[in-house]
Scaffold this motif. Structure first.
Motif, mmCIF file in Angstrom:
data_model
loop_
_atom_site.group_PDB
_atom_site.id
_atom_site.type_symbol
_atom_site.label_atom_id
_atom_site.label_comp_id
_atom_site.label_asym_id
_atom_site.label_seq_id
_atom_site.Cartn_x
_atom_site.Cartn_y
_atom_site.Cartn_z
ATOM 1 N N HIS A 34 -5.947 0.501 2.971
ATOM 2 C CA HIS A 34 -4.728 0.915 3.671
ATOM 3 C C HIS A 34 -4.439 2.413 3.507
ATOM 4 O O HIS A 34 -3.721 2.991 4.317
ATOM 5 N N ALA B 194 -7.407 -3.123 7.157
ATOM 6 C CA ALA B 194 -7.484 -3.348 5.709
ATOM 7 C C ALA B 194 -8.238 -4.640 5.424
ATOM 8 O O ALA B 194 -9.049 -4.712 4.497
ATOM 9 N N ASP C 188 -1.537 -10.532 0.639
ATOM 10 C CA ASP C 188 -0.698 -9.371 0.358
ATOM 11 C C ASP C 188 0.532 -9.319 1.241
ATOM 12 O O ASP C 188 0.722 -10.118 2.138
ATOM 13 N N GLU C 189 1.383 -8.411 0.945
ATOM 14 C CA GLU C 189 2.638 -8.155 1.668
ATOM 15 C C GLU C 189 3.385 -9.413 2.043
ATOM 16 O O GLU C 189 3.590 -9.713 3.197
ATOM 17 N N HIS D 77 -8.374 -4.261 -0.280
ATOM 18 C CA HIS D 77 -7.486 -4.302 0.891
ATOM 19 C C HIS D 77 -6.418 -3.204 0.795
ATOM 20 O O HIS D 77 -6.229 -2.422 1.729
ATOM 21 N N GLU D 78 -5.748 -3.141 -0.353
ATOM 22 C CA GLU D 78 -4.670 -2.151 -0.498
ATOM 23 C C GLU D 78 -5.228 -0.727 -0.504
ATOM 24 O O GLU D 78 -4.617 0.187 0.049
ATOM 25 N N TYR E 259 -3.828 -10.192 10.486
ATOM 26 C CA TYR E 259 -4.783 -10.140 9.374
ATOM 27 C C TYR E 259 -6.160 -10.700 9.787
ATOM 28 O O TYR E 259 -6.971 -9.942 10.314
ATOM 29 N N GLU F 51 0.802 -1.223 0.000
ATOM 30 C CA GLU F 51 0.000 0.000 0.000
ATOM 31 C C GLU F 51 0.836 1.275 0.000
ATOM 32 O O GLU F 51 0.616 2.171 0.810
ATOM 33 N N GLU G 157 -3.206 -3.789 9.333
ATOM 34 C CA GLU G 157 -3.590 -4.992 8.588
ATOM 35 C C GLU G 157 -4.996 -5.502 8.886
ATOM 36 O O GLU G 157 -5.715 -5.913 7.992
HETATM 37 ZN ZN LIG Z 1 -2.258 -5.221 4.125
#
Ligand SMILES: [Zn+2]
Length: 682
Positions: free
Chosen positions: A130, A152, A681-682, A126-127, A210, A97, A149
């Motif tokens: 953020h 998001a 992600d990430e 999600h992104e 998450y 993000e 997290e």
């Molecule tokens: Zn994230």
């Protein structure tokens, strides 16, 4: 601020970002891109894709401007930067993000046919979320990373709720997040969501940051109520705009907004670890017309953990009660007590009691129900997660040896009705799973209807369930399903057709294998069907498509074809060995496993030297060393087995083919066809 064309064929961009932000959110991506442009209320929303993927970029990013609008309106904080962009990159996993310029992996981009099976909305929302939670306000230290997290994750869930509706939200997000947490808990991965006790920053980006934190935010929203929840979110964002924050500041923002003390909630669900284990028993007194629920909290502390642990839980709960005259929701407060009793009026004995309607609370639940109660809940519960839990209990009864045949028939009938009749696709699909392979003519008739379901996930599963009966006369049904627009259905149908060994199968699958499509989804399906078909003519496809340059989803079935049909052909060992070396050199985990299995199946003693030389070239990575060790030991066994009983092997060759399982997870979940499943992600 400016773009300057230079005389040496370069271009200079001058960009000013005049709001304070965390340094880890800065990024520069350089490449040749085409812009897919949208706009929300004067803010450019741009997706940068490779110039030859503009049409697919438009499909993938179709709802971006709507997402910016949704988050702006819901939080009451309009998207806070001059522009939003997401840019595709290679050799990158998931999304990141970066401030007003999210970086994405390029496999997110997909065509319209892939969109039938799953969108990239989860990752994209999600992104984007953020930008408010992580960028506009950002966690002060990794102890509080859930403020980035989990938010998001939960805003991504609320986008699902908005765009797909309540049932998908409850199933994919509320249940999905909780299930991921339960699995981590069972593995022994246990900690509070917020803690200063961690070994490395990376260790904090786990299930707790998450899905577990996302599940806590859902409980918080339900506990506060819609109005208080959204006013608190707005106050928190407004008060701490462009600042680093800690969890306590979020808690205080809620108290300032609502006047409610939330210490107990933060203590139970964020600062301490664990969850309640409820045992619920239900009784009915016809004279007083009262239904009584006895609720016990049976959780025990984990003696192996040094983290703070919640002992008894306080939590509001919604209880759905249904009888002949209707269904309603009772609101009750679970207190931090070992045992508590709730009584509610009911004119007749309730047919349905759903403790924790909508499955809001992170919990384990032991609530024994009779067969009539389960059948009623499965057919009538308005909560899809209630119907799913009834289905799971019915499935256990169906498999239990002490269930009478007449009861099994009743259960089968109810699930058969649901696999075409339930209003929610996931209940229809999960019902199919329970009855997969059943030879009951009524089930078969229902599955023949389900292969035309409006949802591709249901159609695909119906084909697989029919195929599990082993009835080769269904070949024409599968041939028809191979024309489906959904890649998932084409794949199921191709594999099912291969399994029938029908005379028409080779030609039809060969045609699929030759077809060009997005990320070779159709070719991969065709080759996957040729594997169980076992026709020697497919071997040339194996050699053609196993080579580098083809996607992994194509190379794996190609390898399986060589392993099954290539024995005795001198090209086989050469092709597998080449792919084996490449997979280990490139660190391709899926291919390393698949090539290892093919090596074992071919049982060529040269493979032992290859393993040795591969091991000599390796530096570190124990995951790959483990694969090598396992392949080596299985290959040795296989070679010994062959030497010991060559005669016997010849007799059985036709039926056994190979002693190793050639199925891999990759085969079932082609990575390229479902961006939604890949959206980590990430
Ligand atoms: Zn994230």
């Amino acid at each position: 601020m400016s773009v300057k064309e230079n005389s040496d064929n370069t271009r200079t961009y001058d960009w000013k970002i005049d709001v304070p932000h965390a340094t880890y959110l800065t990024s520069i991506v350089v490449g040749e891109y085409a812009a897919v442009e949208q706009n929300y209320d004067g803010i450019p929303v741009t997706t940068y894709v490779y110039p030859n993927q503009v049409a697919e970029g438009k499909v993938t990013a179709a709802r971006m401007a709507d997402m910016v609008k949704f988050f702006s309106e819901k939080t009451g904080v309009k998207y806070p930067y001059a522009k939003y962009a997401q840019t595709m990159t290679h050799y990158f996993n998931g999304g990141m993000e970066n401030i007003s310029a999210t970086t994405m992996y390029d496999v997110m981009i997909h065509d319209a046919r892939s969109d039938i099976d799953g969108t990239a909305d989860s990752l994209e929302s999600h992104e984007l979320a953020h930008q408010w939670f992580g960028d506009y306000v950002t966690c002060r230290s990794w102890s509080d990373v859930w403020l980035n997290e989990s938010f998001a994750t939960y805003f991504q869930a609320m986008w699902d709720e908005h765009s797909l509706g309540r049932d998908d939200f409850l199933y994919a997000d509320v249940k999905g997040n909780q299930d991921q947490y339960y699995q981590a808990w069972k593995r022994g991965q246990r900690r509070p969501v917020v803690t200063k006790n961690y070994s490395t920053p990376e260790a904090m980006f786990d299930t707790y940051a998450y899905p577990r934190g996302g599940a806590v935010l859902h409980m918080l929203r339900k506990t506060l109520g819609e109005d208080n929840w959204w006013r608190s979110i707005n106050h928190y964002l407004t008060k701490y705009a462009h600042q680093p924050v800690e969890t306590e500041q979020f808690r205080v923002a809620i108290e300032e907004t609502t006047g409610q003390s939330m210490d107990w909630f933060f203590d139970e669900w964020l600062y301490k670890m664990g969850h309640p284990v409820f045992t619920v028993t239900q009784t009915y007194d016809p004279s007083s017309k009262m239904v009584t629920l006895k609720v016990k909290q049976d959780q025990k502390p984990d003696p192996t953990s040094l983290y703070p642990q919640a002992s008894l839980f306080r939590m509001p709960v919604e209880i759905e009660i249904g009888n002949a005259s209707g269904t309603h929701i009772e609101h009750a407060m679970i207190e931090a007590k070992e045992e508590q009793t709730f009584s509610f009026e009911s004119d007749t004995e309730p047919l349905l009691v759903n403790f924790d309607y909508g499955s809001t609370i992170i919990k384990e639940l032991n609530f024994e129900k009779t067969l009539p109660q389960l059948l009623y809940q499965f057919a009538h519960d308005d909560d899809p997660l209630g119907r799913i839990s009834a289905l799971n209990a019915l499935s256990l009864k169906l498999k239990a040896s002490d269930t009478e045949q007449s009861q099994k028939d009743t259960i089968t009938k109810a699930i058969t009705a649901a696999l075409t009749g339930d209003k929610f696709w996931a209940v229809r699909r999960d019902s199919i799973n329970v009855l997969s392979g059943s030879k009951d003519p009524n089930v078969r008739a229902a599955l023949m209807t389900a292969i035309k379901d409006e949802k591709s996930a249901v159609r695909s599963r119906a084909v697989t369930a029919l195929s599990a009966t082993g009835d080769a006369s269904l070949a024409n049904v599968y041939l028809k399903s191979m024309d489906d627009q959904s890649y998932a259905v084409v794949r199921s149908a191709a594999v099912a057709l291969g399994q029938t060994k029908d005379a028409a199968a080779y030609g039809a699958l060969e045609k699929l294998a030759g077809q060009e499509s997005w990320r070779d989804n159709v070719r991969s399906a065709g080759l996957s069907g040729l594997v169980p078909l076992g026709d020697k003519r497919a071997l040339e496809d194996g050699f053609k498509f196993v080579t580098r340059g083809n996607p992994t989803s194509v190379r794996i079935p190609a390898l399986q074809i060589i392993a099954l049909m290539g024995k005795g052909d001198p090209r086989s060992y050469q092709a597998v060995a080449e792919a084996f070396e490449q997979s280990f050199a490139a660190g391709n985990f899926q291919m390393a496993i698949a090539t290892g299995q093919a090596l074992i199946a071919l049982a060529d003693p040269k493979g032992l030297d290859l393993i040795k030389s591969t091991r000599d070239k390796m530096t570190g990575n124990s995951q790959f060393k483990n694969i090598l060790n396992q392949v080596e030991s299985n290959l040795k066994d296989k070679i010994k087995e062959n030497e010991g009983s060559i005669k016997q092997r010849a007799e059985h060759a036709a039926s056994v083919k190979t002693g190793v399982s050639l199925r891999t997870p990759v085969h079932d979940h082609p990575s390229d066809s479902s961006p939604r499943e890949r959206a980590n992600d990430e």
